[in-house]
Design a protein around this motif. Structure first.
Motif, PDB file in Angstrom:
ATOM      1  N   UNK A 167       0.824  -1.203   0.000  1.00  0.00           N
ATOM      2  CA  UNK A 167       0.000   0.000   0.000  1.00  0.00           C
ATOM      3  C   UNK A 167       0.861   1.258   0.000  1.00  0.00           C
ATOM      4  N   UNK A 168       1.889   1.266   0.842  1.00  0.00           N
ATOM      5  CA  UNK A 168       2.735   2.453   0.901  1.00  0.00           C
ATOM      6  C   UNK A 168       3.399   2.714  -0.448  1.00  0.00           C
ATOM      7  N   UNK A 169       3.902   1.670  -1.082  1.00  0.00           N
ATOM      8  CA  UNK A 169       4.602   1.861  -2.354  1.00  0.00           C
ATOM      9  C   UNK A 169       3.639   2.158  -3.502  1.00  0.00           C
ATOM     10  N   UNK A 170       2.341   1.910  -3.296  1.00  0.00           N
ATOM     11  CA  UNK A 170       1.358   2.208  -4.334  1.00  0.00           C
ATOM     12  C   UNK A 170       0.882   3.659  -4.271  1.00  0.00           C
ATOM     13  N   UNK A 171       1.253   4.380  -3.204  1.00  0.00           N
ATOM     14  CA  UNK A 171       0.831   5.772  -3.087  1.00  0.00           C
ATOM     15  C   UNK A 171       1.445   6.608  -4.206  1.00  0.00           C
ATOM     16  N   UNK A 172       0.655   7.503  -4.750  1.00  0.00           N
ATOM     17  CA  UNK A 172       1.161   8.391  -5.797  1.00  0.00           C
ATOM     18  C   UNK A 172       1.745   9.656  -5.178  1.00  0.00           C
ATOM     19  N   UNK A 173       2.441  10.429  -5.988  1.00  0.00           N
ATOM     20  CA  UNK A 173       3.019  11.676  -5.493  1.00  0.00           C
ATOM     21  C   UNK A 173       1.951  12.611  -4.947  1.00  0.00           C
ATOM     22  N   UNK A 174       0.749  12.562  -5.524  1.00  0.00           N
ATOM     23  CA  UNK A 174      -0.318  13.448  -5.066  1.00  0.00           C
ATOM     24  C   UNK A 174      -0.828  13.052  -3.685  1.00  0.00           C
ATOM     25  N   UNK A 175      -0.581  11.810  -3.262  1.00  0.00           N
ATOM     26  CA  UNK A 175      -1.006  11.350  -1.939  1.00  0.00           C
ATOM     27  C   UNK A 175      -0.019  11.739  -0.850  1.00  0.00           C
ATOM     28  N   UNK A 207      -8.870   4.967   3.012  1.00  0.00           N
ATOM     29  CA  UNK A 207      -9.559   5.301   1.769  1.00  0.00           C
ATOM     30  C   UNK A 207     -10.364   6.591   1.942  1.00  0.00           C
ATOM     31  N   UNK A 208     -11.025   6.742   3.093  1.00  0.00           N
ATOM     32  CA  UNK A 208     -11.786   7.958   3.355  1.00  0.00           C
ATOM     33  C   UNK A 208     -10.911   9.187   3.419  1.00  0.00           C
ATOM     34  N   UNK A 209      -9.773   9.051   4.094  1.00  0.00           N
ATOM     35  CA  UNK A 209      -8.825  10.167   4.166  1.00  0.00           C
ATOM     36  C   UNK A 209      -8.373  10.576   2.761  1.00  0.00           C
ATOM     37  N   UNK A 210      -7.939   9.601   1.972  1.00  0.00           N
ATOM     38  CA  UNK A 210      -7.386   9.902   0.653  1.00  0.00           C
ATOM     39  C   UNK A 210      -8.447  10.488  -0.275  1.00  0.00           C
ATOM     40  N   UNK A 215      -3.187  14.044   2.943  1.00  0.00           N
ATOM     41  CA  UNK A 215      -1.831  13.621   2.588  1.00  0.00           C
ATOM     42  C   UNK A 215      -1.342  12.542   3.547  1.00  0.00           C
ATOM     43  N   UNK A 216      -0.510  11.645   3.040  1.00  0.00           N
ATOM     44  CA  UNK A 216       0.300  10.756   3.870  1.00  0.00           C
ATOM     45  C   UNK A 216       1.620  11.480   4.096  1.00  0.00           C
ATOM     46  N   UNK A 217       2.003  11.630   5.368  1.00  0.00           N
ATOM     47  CA  UNK A 217       3.131  12.518   5.691  1.00  0.00           C
ATOM     48  C   UNK A 217       4.452  11.792   5.901  1.00  0.00           C
ATOM     49  N   UNK A 218       4.620  10.665   5.231  1.00  0.00           N
ATOM     50  CA  UNK A 218       5.889   9.960   5.337  1.00  0.00           C
ATOM     51  C   UNK A 218       5.709   8.471   5.550  1.00  0.00           C
TER      52      UNK A 218
END
Length: 255
Positions: A167-175, A207-210, A215-218
């Motif tokens: 999941x972490x590696x599937x995050x896009x730059x916009x996330x 999913x709700x947050x995104x 943003x995911x902050x790290x």
């Protein structure tokens, strides 16, 4: 205390649910019993079991607790714990600081509401409860005049951590948050030990947050007590996706 009014005509899925803030010690215990059932009994966290059957910690007494009840049975079926900027100053820290260094957020601390311990009864996970809780969070932030929502969102490690890593590696730059909002986990979860072929399954809370524009902050922190990898989420209210802003904010009333 009734938090907000939901129009059953406008949104029939809410017609049997009522949202409020816990206003008595017994209501807080109801919340703690639901959390115990979901977090400890359902997840099999025997190390956190106790005779009281309550999931509680030192933050509970300083936090406000959103409650969703089934209007027919009066049973608590959903909850979210919220910490205002004033309460965070009283505690001396946010709950998230047990897992992350939030030093880069010092300049916005006075405008942050922290949400945590999101919990929904297994029989009420069709979507209505979490939507109502999000509407409650929007109302709470308006009341506290906060511009940012933060919280830790957990990914179970029951599969050995494969989903968390995928999941972490599937995050896009916009996330991902801009560098000035990045945080550092005190106990990092090893996301670089990857195995190919794992398709990420996104937990409903993340999913709700995104979807809302958070943003995911790290990189995630490792929470061995709850056997999870936790992502630190930051949602600037100004960034709240316009569809979700209309959906949540239109439901709120003055507190």
């Amino acid at each position: 205390m009734r938090l907000l009014t939901i129009s059953a005509d406008a949104n029939p899925s809410f017609s049997k649910l009522a949202l409020s803030l816990a206003s008595t010690p017994e209501e807080v215990r109801e919340v703690q019993r639901l959390r115990y059932k979901v977090f400890i009994e359902t997840m099999g966290l025997s190390g956190l079991a106790n005779q009281e059957g309550l999931d509680k910690d030192e933050f509970d007494s300083c936090c406000d607790h959103l409650i969703v009840r089934d209007s027919k049975t009066l049973k608590v079926v959903g909850t979210y714990r919220v910490l205002s900027p004033h309460a965070a100053r009283k505690m001396g820290r946010f709950y998230s600081e047990q897992e992350f260094d939030l030093g880069r957020l010092d300049n916005i601390r006075g405008r942050i509401t922290e949400a945590g311990r999101a919990c929904i009864h297994p029989d009420y996970r069709s979507g209505g409860v979490i939507m109502l809780l999000w509407a409650g969070l929007a109302a709470y932030m308006k009341k506290e005049q906060c511009d940012y929502l933060i919280g830790c969102a957990s990914i179970s490690l029951a599969d050995g951590g494969h989903n968390a890593i995928a999941l972490y590696h599937a995050l896009s730059d916009t996330n991902l948050a801009p560098p000035e909002y990045r945080v550092t986990p005190h106990l990092p979860f090893p996301i670089h030990e990857r195995e190919s072929g794992h398709k990420p399954q996104i937990p409903p809370l993340i999913k709700g947050y995104l979807r809302g524009g958070a943003w995911v902050c790290g990189e995630p922190a490792w929470d061995p007590d709850f056997h999870s990898a936790d992502l630190f989420m930051l949602l600037p209210l100004a960034k709240l996706d316009s569809r979700y802003a209309r959906h949540y904010l239109k439901e709120t009333r003055a507190l």
